[in-house]
Design a protein around this motif. Structure first.
Motif, mmCIF file in Angstrom:
data_model
loop_
_atom_site.group_PDB
_atom_site.id
_atom_site.type_symbol
_atom_site.label_atom_id
_atom_site.label_comp_id
_atom_site.label_asym_id
_atom_site.label_seq_id
_atom_site.Cartn_x
_atom_site.Cartn_y
_atom_site.Cartn_z
ATOM 1 N N PRO A 183 42.376 79.836 86.240
ATOM 2 C CA PRO A 183 41.435 78.984 86.974
ATOM 3 C C PRO A 183 41.758 77.491 86.808
ATOM 4 O O PRO A 183 41.586 76.690 87.725
ATOM 5 C CB PRO A 183 40.076 79.334 86.353
ATOM 6 N N VAL B 203 46.841 81.349 77.843
ATOM 7 C CA VAL B 203 45.530 80.703 78.049
ATOM 8 C C VAL B 203 44.393 81.723 77.937
ATOM 9 O O VAL B 203 43.413 81.519 77.212
ATOM 10 C CB VAL B 203 45.458 79.987 79.416
ATOM 11 N N THR C 70 41.741 81.971 74.759
ATOM 12 C CA THR C 70 40.333 81.684 75.077
ATOM 13 C C THR C 70 39.455 82.803 74.504
ATOM 14 O O THR C 70 38.411 82.540 73.886
ATOM 15 C CB THR C 70 40.135 81.590 76.604
ATOM 16 N N ASN D 27 30.409 89.671 79.403
ATOM 17 C CA ASN D 27 30.037 89.527 80.818
ATOM 18 C C ASN D 27 31.232 88.922 81.553
ATOM 19 O O ASN D 27 31.658 87.809 81.246
ATOM 20 C CB ASN D 27 28.804 88.614 80.935
ATOM 21 N N SER E 176 36.294 92.186 83.462
ATOM 22 C CA SER E 176 37.449 92.683 84.216
ATOM 23 C C SER E 176 38.446 91.602 84.613
ATOM 24 O O SER E 176 39.489 91.908 85.196
ATOM 25 C CB SER E 176 36.954 93.386 85.485
ATOM 26 N N GLY F 262 40.837 87.816 83.971
ATOM 27 C CA GLY F 262 41.944 87.409 83.102
ATOM 28 C C GLY F 262 41.520 87.308 81.650
ATOM 29 O O GLY F 262 42.126 87.914 80.764
ATOM 30 N N VAL F 263 40.461 86.561 81.385
ATOM 31 C CA VAL F 263 40.001 86.393 79.997
ATOM 32 C C VAL F 263 39.283 87.663 79.521
ATOM 33 O O VAL F 263 39.491 88.124 78.389
ATOM 34 C CB VAL F 263 39.061 85.168 79.875
ATOM 35 N N VAL G 66 30.679 94.153 81.155
ATOM 36 C CA VAL G 66 29.946 94.048 82.424
ATOM 37 C C VAL G 66 30.953 93.719 83.525
ATOM 38 O O VAL G 66 31.717 92.744 83.414
ATOM 39 C CB VAL G 66 28.866 92.947 82.352
ATOM 40 N N CYS G 67 30.990 94.551 84.563
ATOM 41 C CA CYS G 67 31.925 94.348 85.675
ATOM 42 C C CYS G 67 31.369 95.031 86.915
ATOM 43 O O CYS G 67 30.291 95.629 86.850
ATOM 44 C CB CYS G 67 33.304 94.902 85.320
ATOM 45 N N ARG H 206 34.151 98.845 91.079
ATOM 46 C CA ARG H 206 35.570 99.202 91.198
ATOM 47 C C ARG H 206 36.340 98.994 89.888
ATOM 48 O O ARG H 206 37.437 99.518 89.726
ATOM 49 C CB ARG H 206 36.222 98.414 92.343
ATOM 50 N N VAL I 95 30.556 84.365 82.797
ATOM 51 C CA VAL I 95 29.974 84.233 84.133
ATOM 52 C C VAL I 95 28.802 83.232 84.160
ATOM 53 O O VAL I 95 28.699 82.430 85.087
ATOM 54 C CB VAL I 95 29.529 85.611 84.679
ATOM 55 N N ASN J 125 25.618 83.709 84.679
ATOM 56 C CA ASN J 125 24.686 83.908 85.797
ATOM 57 C C ASN J 125 23.312 84.397 85.343
ATOM 58 O O ASN J 125 22.547 84.910 86.146
ATOM 59 C CB ASN J 125 25.284 84.878 86.831
ATOM 60 N N ILE K 174 32.089 80.162 83.910
ATOM 61 C CA ILE K 174 31.026 80.202 84.933
ATOM 62 C C ILE K 174 31.421 81.098 86.097
ATOM 63 O O ILE K 174 31.141 80.810 87.254
ATOM 64 C CB ILE K 174 30.673 78.779 85.414
ATOM 65 N N TYR L 199 32.702 75.878 74.560
ATOM 66 C CA TYR L 199 33.923 75.351 73.927
ATOM 67 C C TYR L 199 35.047 75.309 74.953
ATOM 68 O O TYR L 199 34.968 75.956 76.011
ATOM 69 C CB TYR L 199 34.351 76.250 72.746
ATOM 70 N N LEU M 168 43.842 84.323 93.345
ATOM 71 C CA LEU M 168 43.036 84.036 92.151
ATOM 72 C C LEU M 168 41.732 83.353 92.533
ATOM 73 O O LEU M 168 40.661 83.653 91.994
ATOM 74 C CB LEU M 168 43.834 83.141 91.187
ATOM 75 N N GLY N 257 38.286 84.798 93.072
ATOM 76 C CA GLY N 257 37.388 85.045 91.934
ATOM 77 C C GLY N 257 37.218 86.501 91.564
ATOM 78 O O GLY N 257 36.296 86.844 90.826
HETATM 79 N N1 LIG Z 1 36.253 77.838 77.811
HETATM 80 C C1 LIG Z 1 37.556 77.844 78.052
HETATM 81 O O1 LIG Z 1 38.349 77.237 77.328
HETATM 82 C C2 LIG Z 1 38.063 78.642 79.216
HETATM 83 C C3 LIG Z 1 39.411 78.975 79.314
HETATM 84 C C4 LIG Z 1 39.839 79.771 80.383
HETATM 85 C C5 LIG Z 1 38.926 80.182 81.357
HETATM 86 N N2 LIG Z 1 37.627 79.782 81.245
HETATM 87 C C6 LIG Z 1 36.626 80.202 82.249
HETATM 88 O O2 LIG Z 1 36.348 81.575 82.069
HETATM 89 C C7 LIG Z 1 35.979 82.140 83.311
HETATM 90 C C8 LIG Z 1 36.802 83.395 83.556
HETATM 91 O O3 LIG Z 1 38.182 83.046 83.625
HETATM 92 P P1 LIG Z 1 39.211 84.131 84.093
HETATM 93 O O4 LIG Z 1 40.584 83.571 83.924
HETATM 94 O O5 LIG Z 1 38.871 85.425 83.462
HETATM 95 O O6 LIG Z 1 38.841 84.182 85.652
HETATM 96 P P2 LIG Z 1 39.221 85.317 86.692
HETATM 97 O O7 LIG Z 1 40.407 86.074 86.228
HETATM 98 O O8 LIG Z 1 39.254 84.682 88.021
HETATM 99 O O9 LIG Z 1 37.942 86.276 86.629
HETATM 100 C C9 LIG Z 1 37.791 87.187 87.664
HETATM 101 C C10 LIG Z 1 36.802 88.246 87.243
HETATM 102 O O10 LIG Z 1 35.479 87.730 87.234
HETATM 103 C C11 LIG Z 1 34.628 88.835 87.525
HETATM 104 N N3 LIG Z 1 33.310 88.448 88.017
HETATM 105 C C12 LIG Z 1 33.021 87.669 89.069
HETATM 106 N N4 LIG Z 1 31.666 87.588 89.221
HETATM 107 C C13 LIG Z 1 31.113 88.356 88.250
HETATM 108 C C14 LIG Z 1 29.775 88.679 87.881
HETATM 109 N N5 LIG Z 1 28.736 88.211 88.557
HETATM 110 N N6 LIG Z 1 29.579 89.459 86.806
HETATM 111 C C15 LIG Z 1 30.612 89.959 86.113
HETATM 112 N N7 LIG Z 1 31.904 89.702 86.423
HETATM 113 C C16 LIG Z 1 32.156 88.900 87.479
HETATM 114 C C17 LIG Z 1 35.398 89.548 88.621
HETATM 115 O O11 LIG Z 1 34.995 90.891 88.656
HETATM 116 P P3 LIG Z 1 34.609 91.588 90.063
HETATM 117 O O12 LIG Z 1 35.811 91.516 90.939
HETATM 118 O O13 LIG Z 1 34.258 92.933 89.632
HETATM 119 O O14 LIG Z 1 33.452 90.768 90.592
HETATM 120 C C18 LIG Z 1 36.863 89.412 88.209
HETATM 121 O O15 LIG Z 1 37.348 90.538 87.538
HETATM 122 C C19 LIG Z 1 36.207 81.064 84.377
HETATM 123 O O16 LIG Z 1 34.949 80.488 84.681
HETATM 124 C C20 LIG Z 1 37.103 80.077 83.682
HETATM 125 O O17 LIG Z 1 36.947 78.771 84.182
HETATM 126 C C21 LIG Z 1 37.171 79.044 80.212
#
Ligand SMILES: NC(=O)c1ccc[n+]([C@@H]2O[C@H](COP(=O)([O-])OP(=O)(O)OC[C@H]3O[C@@H](n4cnc5c(N)ncnc54)[C@H](OP(=O)(O)O)[C@@H]3O)[C@@H](O)[C@H]2O)c1
Length: 367
Positions: free
Chosen positions: A83, A169, A173, A193, A196, A198-199, A217-218, A221, A256, A258, A279, A312, A353, A356
């Motif tokens: 992201p 990353v 995280t 939460n 499914s 990346g993180v 929580v996912c 699918r 998330v 939410n 978020i 963080y 990506l 979302g």
């Molecule tokens: N704090 C930090 O240092 C740090 C570092 C990296 C990332 N982040 C943040 O962490 C978050 C996740 O990053 P990521 O790389 O994992 O993003 P990502 O790969 O884009 O995450 C996609 C996933 O989010 C799930 N999702 C979307 N809406 C959802 C909901 N309402 N409830 C549950 N799951 C839901 C999707 O599942 P479905 O397809 O099933 O909806 C999909 O599998 C982002 O907001 C990112 O900015 C923070």
């Protein structure tokens, strides 16, 4: 009376100076695209000269980096997107850091895996031919150069370059959020939460490696996939609200954001911790502003209750990269890769990506 007038004029002058400085900063902000010359030792790299959608990304020839005495030059075999890379859109709040009118840093990517091509003369940990993975700005390129004592570690032999490139990353995280902020301990009940993405796919496996009982929580699918990587329980967010059950958790790792402070507090044990890590999936989606405000409110409100709500920003360090390498080597963590793109298709990787809904990581490969 005179003092009041002086203060009023001074405040006006300062305000005018600030507006002028902002205006000048905006119009004079430039980047290397305006000064680019033909490279003498070229390599291909992903570059964005302007802010905008993934359409602004181009593959161009730039100068191949040369390692200094303490650096390692790596031929990148695979990279992954996060992201974070979507800052190409130039969110206004971040522009004072990223560059007002144009991005100061035109290169993209952080996560990579590859082969050491050359090392500086003070480098003893690596030698040419070593297979490594790590994090460095500008990783979406044929070569990256980084300090040997930073976030570069040997790639476990049981991992492909694609798998290793998907780790840095996202997995750091998850590790730092669960271990350092969430104080995860064996026997705890942990809810993830956003399990499914990346993180999330790393968080489920890392939480299991600490001997905890994990609920992911996912959406429908992804239920089987989240179960397959070790979650003891899964909750389909399209059907059930995880804050409306009788279950209590010691730790919520929330990607998330939410649900409100009081909803999440209700399902936390009295000394439980909610780590507010994200978020939602990558890209802009409805309700982001509300989620950010909700997380801020939760952070402040939790100062007055026994449960903790913490946020963080993950930071790279070699020690944690080595912890991750061990988890990969032992088979306790196996990256989940959703899609793979070529370097020339990086814009498509980011477009995907940005929707979302990635299932695990999105990887870019280089020949
Ligand atoms: N704090 C930090 O240092 C740090 C570092 C990296 C990332 N982040 C943040 O962490 C978050 C996740 O990053 P990521 O790389 O994992 O993003 P990502 O790969 O884009 O995450 C996609 C996933 O989010 C799930 N999702 C979307 N809406 C959802 C909901 N309402 N409830 C549950 N799951 C839901 C999707 O599942 P479905 O397809 O099933 O909806 C999909 O599998 C982002 O907001 C990112 O900015 C923070």
């Amino acid at each position: 009376m005179k003092v009041k007038r002086v203060l009023k004029w001074s405040a006006g002058a300062i305000l005018l100076a600030l507006v002028l400085a902002g205006f000048i900063a905006y119009w004079t902000s430039t980047n290397e695209c305006d000064r680019r010359t033909t490279p003498s030792n070229p390599m291909k790299a992903i570059v964005h000269c302007e802010y905008g959608s993934p359409d602004v990304l181009t593959v161009v020839d730039v100068e191949r980096p040369v390692p200094n005495d303490n650096q390692v030059l790596i031929r990148v075999r695979a990279a992954s997107v996060n992201p974070l890379d979507l800052t190409i859109r130039g969110p206004l709040l971040l522009r004072p850091l990223l560059g007002m009118r144009k991005p100061k840093d035109t290169r993209l990517g952080v996560d990579y895996a590859g082969t050491v091509e050359a090392v500086g003369r003070n480098v003893t940990q690596f030698k040419p031919g070593d297979e490594v993975f790590g994090g460095k700005t500008g990783a979406l390129a044929e070569y990256v150069c980084g300090l040997a004592d930073r976030a570069i570690v040997l790639k476990p032999p049981n991992m492909t370059f694609e798998q290793a490139a998907s780790v840095p990353v996202a997995a750091i995280t998850a590790l730092q959020g669960l271990r350092d902020k969430g104080k995860i301990r064996s026997g705890q009940k942990v809810l993830i939460n956003g399990a499914s993405g990346g993180v999330g796919t790393f968080a489920v496996q890392i939480a299991k490696s600490f001997g905890t009982e994990v609920t992911g929580v996912c959406s429908t699918r992804n239920l089987d996939m989240v179960r397959s990587i070790g979650a003891d329980h899964v909750i389909d967010y399209t059907k059930d609200d995880f804050t409306k059950t009788d279950q209590r958790y010691d730790l919520i790792f929330d990607l998330v954001g939410n649900h409100s402070f009081s909803e999440r507090r209700r399902i936390l044990n009295p000394n439980g911790i909610c780590v507010m890590a994200g978020i939602g999936g990558a890209g802009w989606h409805d309700g982001i502003g509300k989620r950010l405000a909700g997380e801020l409110n939760a952070y402040v409100a939790s100062r007055f209750v026994s449960q903790k709500f913490i946020s963080y920003i993950a930071q790279f360090n070699k020690k944690d990269m080595m912890v991750l390498a061990d988890l990969l080597q032992s088979g306790k963590v196996t990256p989940v890769i959703d899609r793979t793109y070529k370097l020339s298709e990086t814009a498509d990787a980011l477009r995907y990506l940005e929707q979302g809904h990635a299932r695990g990581k999105v990887v870019v490969t280089l020949d």
